[in-house]
Design a protein around this motif. Structure first.
Motif, PDB file in Angstrom:
ATOM      1  N   ASN A 278     -43.512 -17.523 -34.387  1.00  0.00           N
ATOM      2  CA  ASN A 278     -43.800 -18.621 -35.311  1.00  0.00           C
ATOM      3  C   ASN A 278     -42.981 -18.520 -36.591  1.00  0.00           C
ATOM      4  OD1 ASN A 278     -45.762 -19.814 -33.649  1.00  0.00           O
ATOM      5  ND2 ASN A 278     -47.355 -18.435 -34.400  1.00  0.00           N
ATOM      6  N   ASP A 279     -42.429 -17.343 -36.848  1.00  0.00           N
ATOM      7  CA  ASP A 279     -41.661 -17.106 -38.071  1.00  0.00           C
ATOM      8  C   ASP A 279     -40.202 -16.807 -37.741  1.00  0.00           C
ATOM      9  OD1 ASP A 279     -43.998 -17.219 -39.771  1.00  0.00           O
ATOM     10  OD2 ASP A 279     -44.552 -15.268 -38.916  1.00  0.00           O
ATOM     11  N   PRO A 280     -39.279 -17.142 -38.648  1.00  0.00           N
ATOM     12  CA  PRO A 280     -37.866 -16.819 -38.423  1.00  0.00           C
ATOM     13  C   PRO A 280     -37.657 -15.324 -38.226  1.00  0.00           C
ATOM     14  CG  PRO A 280     -38.129 -18.324 -40.287  1.00  0.00           C
ATOM     15  CD  PRO A 280     -39.504 -17.865 -39.921  1.00  0.00           C
ATOM     16  N   ILE A 281     -36.650 -14.996 -37.418  1.00  0.00           N
ATOM     17  CA  ILE A 281     -36.340 -13.594 -37.135  1.00  0.00           C
ATOM     18  C   ILE A 281     -35.529 -13.026 -38.293  1.00  0.00           C
ATOM     19  CG2 ILE A 281     -35.414 -11.987 -35.433  1.00  0.00           C
ATOM     20  CD1 ILE A 281     -37.629 -13.866 -34.387  1.00  0.00           C
ATOM     21  N   GLY A 282     -35.937 -11.917 -38.841  1.00  0.00           N
ATOM     22  CA  GLY A 282     -35.274 -11.331 -40.009  1.00  0.00           C
ATOM     23  C   GLY A 282     -33.962 -10.646 -39.678  1.00  0.00           C
ATOM     24  N   ARG A 283     -33.110 -10.550 -40.706  1.00  0.00           N
ATOM     25  CA  ARG A 283     -31.805  -9.893 -40.541  1.00  0.00           C
ATOM     26  C   ARG A 283     -31.947  -8.416 -40.208  1.00  0.00           C
ATOM     27  NH1 ARG A 283     -26.977 -11.722 -42.593  1.00  0.00           N
ATOM     28  NH2 ARG A 283     -26.239  -9.748 -41.726  1.00  0.00           N
ATOM     29  N   ILE A 284     -32.993  -7.784 -40.695  1.00  0.00           N
ATOM     30  CA  ILE A 284     -33.169  -6.351 -40.414  1.00  0.00           C
ATOM     31  C   ILE A 284     -33.290  -6.127 -38.913  1.00  0.00           C
ATOM     32  CG2 ILE A 284     -34.733  -4.376 -40.692  1.00  0.00           C
ATOM     33  CD1 ILE A 284     -35.432  -5.441 -43.459  1.00  0.00           C
ATOM     34  N   VAL A 285     -34.042  -6.990 -38.258  1.00  0.00           N
ATOM     35  CA  VAL A 285     -34.227  -6.879 -36.803  1.00  0.00           C
ATOM     36  C   VAL A 285     -32.915  -7.118 -36.077  1.00  0.00           C
ATOM     37  CG1 VAL A 285     -35.379  -7.897 -34.792  1.00  0.00           C
ATOM     38  CG2 VAL A 285     -36.648  -7.559 -36.922  1.00  0.00           C
ATOM     39  N   THR A 286     -32.207  -8.186 -36.425  1.00  0.00           N
ATOM     40  CA  THR A 286     -30.978  -8.516 -35.706  1.00  0.00           C
ATOM     41  C   THR A 286     -29.876  -7.498 -35.978  1.00  0.00           C
ATOM     42  OG1 THR A 286     -30.336 -10.016 -37.509  1.00  0.00           O
ATOM     43  CG2 THR A 286     -31.492 -10.976 -35.627  1.00  0.00           C
ATOM     44  N   ASP A 287     -29.761  -7.040 -37.222  1.00  0.00           N
ATOM     45  CA  ASP A 287     -28.728  -6.047 -37.533  1.00  0.00           C
ATOM     46  C   ASP A 287     -28.947  -4.757 -36.750  1.00  0.00           C
ATOM     47  OD1 ASP A 287     -27.571  -7.823 -39.248  1.00  0.00           O
ATOM     48  OD2 ASP A 287     -28.294  -6.874 -41.088  1.00  0.00           O
ATOM     49  N   ASP A 288     -30.198  -4.357 -36.632  1.00  0.00           N
ATOM     50  CA  ASP A 288     -30.517  -3.147 -35.863  1.00  0.00           C
ATOM     51  C   ASP A 288     -30.152  -3.334 -34.393  1.00  0.00           C
ATOM     52  OD1 ASP A 288     -31.866  -0.502 -35.480  1.00  0.00           O
ATOM     53  OD2 ASP A 288     -33.248  -1.728 -34.277  1.00  0.00           O
ATOM     54  N   LEU A 289     -30.445  -4.490 -33.843  1.00  0.00           N
ATOM     55  CA  LEU A 289     -30.140  -4.747 -32.435  1.00  0.00           C
ATOM     56  C   LEU A 289     -28.632  -4.837 -32.188  1.00  0.00           C
ATOM     57  CD1 LEU A 289     -32.930  -7.351 -31.576  1.00  0.00           C
ATOM     58  CD2 LEU A 289     -32.660  -5.065 -30.578  1.00  0.00           C
ATOM     59  N   ILE A 290     -27.907  -5.367 -33.149  1.00  0.00           N
ATOM     60  CA  ILE A 290     -26.448  -5.435 -33.012  1.00  0.00           C
ATOM     61  C   ILE A 290     -25.859  -4.030 -32.941  1.00  0.00           C
ATOM     62  CG2 ILE A 290     -24.316  -6.032 -34.239  1.00  0.00           C
ATOM     63  CD1 ILE A 290     -25.734  -8.605 -35.161  1.00  0.00           C
ATOM     64  N   GLN A 291     -26.366  -3.128 -33.752  1.00  0.00           N
ATOM     65  CA  GLN A 291     -25.882  -1.741 -33.713  1.00  0.00           C
ATOM     66  C   GLN A 291     -26.179  -1.106 -32.356  1.00  0.00           C
ATOM     67  OE1 GLN A 291     -23.897  -0.541 -36.134  1.00  0.00           O
ATOM     68  NE2 GLN A 291     -24.209  -2.598 -37.018  1.00  0.00           N
ATOM     69  N   LYS A 292     -27.345  -1.400 -31.814  1.00  0.00           N
ATOM     70  CA  LYS A 292     -27.697  -0.874 -30.492  1.00  0.00           C
ATOM     71  C   LYS A 292     -26.819  -1.478 -29.399  1.00  0.00           C
ATOM     72  CE  LYS A 292     -32.546   0.093 -31.612  1.00  0.00           C
ATOM     73  NZ  LYS A 292     -33.962  -0.283 -31.369  1.00  0.00           N
ATOM     74  N   ALA A 293     -26.499  -2.773 -29.549  1.00  0.00           N
ATOM     75  CA  ALA A 293     -25.647  -3.438 -28.568  1.00  0.00           C
ATOM     76  C   ALA A 293     -24.230  -2.882 -28.602  1.00  0.00           C
ATOM     77  CB  ALA A 293     -25.635  -4.948 -28.830  1.00  0.00           C
ATOM     78  N   LYS A 294     -23.756  -2.476 -29.793  1.00  0.00           N
ATOM     79  CA  LYS A 294     -22.433  -1.859 -29.905  1.00  0.00           C
ATOM     80  C   LYS A 294     -22.335  -0.630 -29.011  1.00  0.00           C
ATOM     81  CE  LYS A 294     -20.542  -1.081 -33.877  1.00  0.00           C
ATOM     82  NZ  LYS A 294     -20.379  -0.677 -35.300  1.00  0.00           N
ATOM     83  N   LYS A 295     -23.369   0.181 -29.045  1.00  0.00           N
ATOM     84  CA  LYS A 295     -23.382   1.408 -28.237  1.00  0.00           C
ATOM     85  C   LYS A 295     -23.571   1.094 -26.754  1.00  0.00           C
ATOM     86  CE  LYS A 295     -25.286   4.178 -32.037  1.00  0.00           C
ATOM     87  NZ  LYS A 295     -26.448   4.983 -32.508  1.00  0.00           N
ATOM     88  N   LEU A 296     -24.450   0.130 -26.465  1.00  0.00           N
ATOM     89  CA  LEU A 296     -24.749  -0.198 -25.072  1.00  0.00           C
ATOM     90  C   LEU A 296     -23.515  -0.702 -24.335  1.00  0.00           C
ATOM     91  CD1 LEU A 296     -26.902  -0.573 -22.838  1.00  0.00           C
ATOM     92  CD2 LEU A 296     -27.279  -2.878 -23.748  1.00  0.00           C
ATOM     93  N   TYR A 297     -22.736  -1.549 -25.001  1.00  0.00           N
ATOM     94  CA  TYR A 297     -21.581  -2.168 -24.336  1.00  0.00           C
ATOM     95  C   TYR A 297     -20.242  -1.560 -24.772  1.00  0.00           C
ATOM     96  CZ  TYR A 297     -24.911  -5.732 -22.833  1.00  0.00           C
ATOM     97  OH  TYR A 297     -25.979  -6.383 -22.265  1.00  0.00           O
ATOM     98  N   ASN A 298     -20.305  -0.606 -25.704  1.00  0.00           N
ATOM     99  CA  ASN A 298     -19.089   0.035 -26.219  1.00  0.00           C
ATOM    100  C   ASN A 298     -18.112  -1.012 -26.774  1.00  0.00           C
ATOM    101  OD1 ASN A 298     -17.354   2.160 -26.866  1.00  0.00           O
ATOM    102  ND2 ASN A 298     -16.325   2.063 -24.884  1.00  0.00           N
ATOM    103  N   VAL A 299     -18.634  -1.829 -27.692  1.00  0.00           N
ATOM    104  CA  VAL A 299     -17.842  -2.907 -28.288  1.00  0.00           C
ATOM    105  C   VAL A 299     -17.953  -2.831 -29.805  1.00  0.00           C
ATOM    106  CG1 VAL A 299     -18.088  -4.467 -26.310  1.00  0.00           C
ATOM    107  CG2 VAL A 299     -19.832  -4.487 -28.131  1.00  0.00           C
ATOM    108  N   ASN A 300     -17.144  -3.650 -30.497  1.00  0.00           N
ATOM    109  CA  ASN A 300     -17.232  -3.682 -31.950  1.00  0.00           C
ATOM    110  C   ASN A 300     -18.372  -4.602 -32.394  1.00  0.00           C
ATOM    111  OD1 ASN A 300     -16.294  -6.414 -32.023  1.00  0.00           O
ATOM    112  ND2 ASN A 300     -14.162  -5.698 -31.937  1.00  0.00           N
TER     113      ASN A 300
END
Length: 410
Positions: free
Chosen positions: A321-343
């Motif tokens: 019901n509420d917008p997704i915060g930048r803290i959540v997305t930034d953390d997931l982006i860092q995890k995705a970098k490692k998962l896919y070995n990308v920038n």
């Protein structure tokens, strides 16, 4: 050649093609292209039966328009043969401007150009080919005709378009709660001061129509899995455009390649007649055919999204019901970098946020009007003693987060 053919429609039964001009328009390649554009985009990934096309929908809407005009004439509304033909052509061609996967890629292949605008350009091109036979059709479609109810039958909050797609989409998805009594609604239509109205005894049918529309949006059109698939397709095309415009060689169909290489705008459509012709070659098969090549590309984002869409291994999605915060997305982006070995820029394709909204009825602008027995015309929300219609006027917004399922507990 006998052009008064009969088509067998699974929803309404037999549909008659009433005259030679309508037959010739249906035979035109602009209209035949709609056979290759699915009505519900990627929704068949949720409801396997949702494989019907814009071609089905347009023909069904034309038949409903015929029934609506017959009903109005039975009530004494004067409708000429020219108005009848133009109205049927307007609803037949109302979706001719749709691109691949219908609404999904509307703003991905080109910049801020609605399918209605593309459809108008296509109708103008057809009008030229048919020596001005679509003059009145264009006036009705663009709401330039003095008798407004014709346009309202084509485009309004209670139009023939909605009457067909709700019934048809309900049929093919199997979500029968979304089915509506389109025949009864058509019988309840009338005209007052050249405006489309609904007779007071049809108010409960309108409530059912609005309830069905609201349900279909949450259960079908905005189903979370369909939203995830659409987000992925949008990001895939975005990535393909980015790579192409950086000089990376991508295999794609000739028509799609032009739209990947250029950021085409409304101005380009208007100034270069060839753009419309290239666009008329685009359909769902251009996208799927290109994706089958891209699944073997060296780019991780392009390859991963292509494989995931082909194999239905979609991003996870959650609504809030509420917008997704930048803290959540930034953390997931860092995890995705490692998962896919990308920038970080590449990882951001895998983490997407946004919102979807649902409003069954907007009680402003071109609202649904009820004709009371004594002749007064009022908004349906005022005329109804049912609180549901007032409640359905509220816009409900949900925010979503898409991310690889490995990174979150979806």
């Amino acid at each position: 050649m006998n052009k008064k053919k009969i088509l067998n429609d699974p929803v309404y039964g037999f549909i008659n093609i009433p005259n030679d001009l309508i037959f010739d328009i249906i035979e035109h390649r602009y209209f035949q292209r709609l056979r290759r554009i699915k009505q519900l985009g990627l929704t068949d990934l949720v409801y396997p039966g949702a494989l019907h096309t814009r071609f089905h929908h347009a023909l069904g809407a034309m038949d409903l328009m015929r029934r609506a005009l017959n009903s109005l004439q039975d009530k004494g509304i004067d409708i000429s043969d020219q108005e009848r033909q133009a109205s049927m052509l307007a609803i037949l061609l109302h979706d001719v401007g749709h691109g691949p996967f219908s609404h999904t890629l509307e703003f991905s292949l080109f910049n801020q150009v609605h399918h209605e605008q593309v459809g108008t350009w296509m109708m103008k091109r057809l009008n030229k080919d048919f020596d001005g036979a679509l003059d009145l059709t264009l006036d009705i479609f663009q709401n330039k005709y003095t008798r407004s109810f014709f346009h309202q039958l084509v485009s309004s909050q209670l139009d023939i378009d909605r009457l067909d797609y709700l019934k048809r989409d309900s049929f093919f998805t199997g979500v029968y709660e979304g089915s509506i009594g389109s025949e009864r609604i058509i019988k309840m239509l009338n005209v007052s001061n050249e405006q489309l109205v609904v007779e007071e005894k049809g108010i409960y049918s309108i409530e059912n129509f609005l309830s069905a529309r609201r349900l279909m949006y949450w259960q079908v059109y905005l189903h979370k899995t369909a939203v995830s698939a659409e987000v992925m397709l949008i990001e895939l095309i975005k990535r393909a455009k980015t790579l192409t415009q950086k000089g990376v060689e991508l295999t794609a169909t000739p028509a799609l390649k032009i739209f990947l290489e250029q950021n085409i705008s409304a101005k380009d459509f208007e100034e270069d007649p060839d753009i419309l012709e290239v666009y008329s070659l685009l359909d769902d098969s251009d996208i799927w055919g290109s994706i089958k090549f891209w699944q073997n590309h060296e780019d991780v984002v392009l390859r991963s999204f292509s494989e995931m869409l082909l194999d239905r291994k979609l991003l996870g999605i959650s609504f809030s019901n509420d917008p997704i915060g930048r803290i959540v997305t930034d953390d997931l982006i860092q995890k995705a970098k490692k998962l896919y070995n990308v920038n970080e820029e590449e990882a951001s394709y895998f983490i997407k946020t946004g919102s979807v909204s649902n409003s069954a009825y907007i009680a402003s602008g071109q609202s649904i009007k009820i004709l009371r027995k004594h002749g007064e015309v009022v908004d349906v929300a005022e005329a109804s003693d049912l609180p549901n219609i007032k409640a359905m006027s509220k816009i409900v917004t949900k925010h979503y987060l898409c991310a690889p399922k490995q990174l979150m507990n979806f």
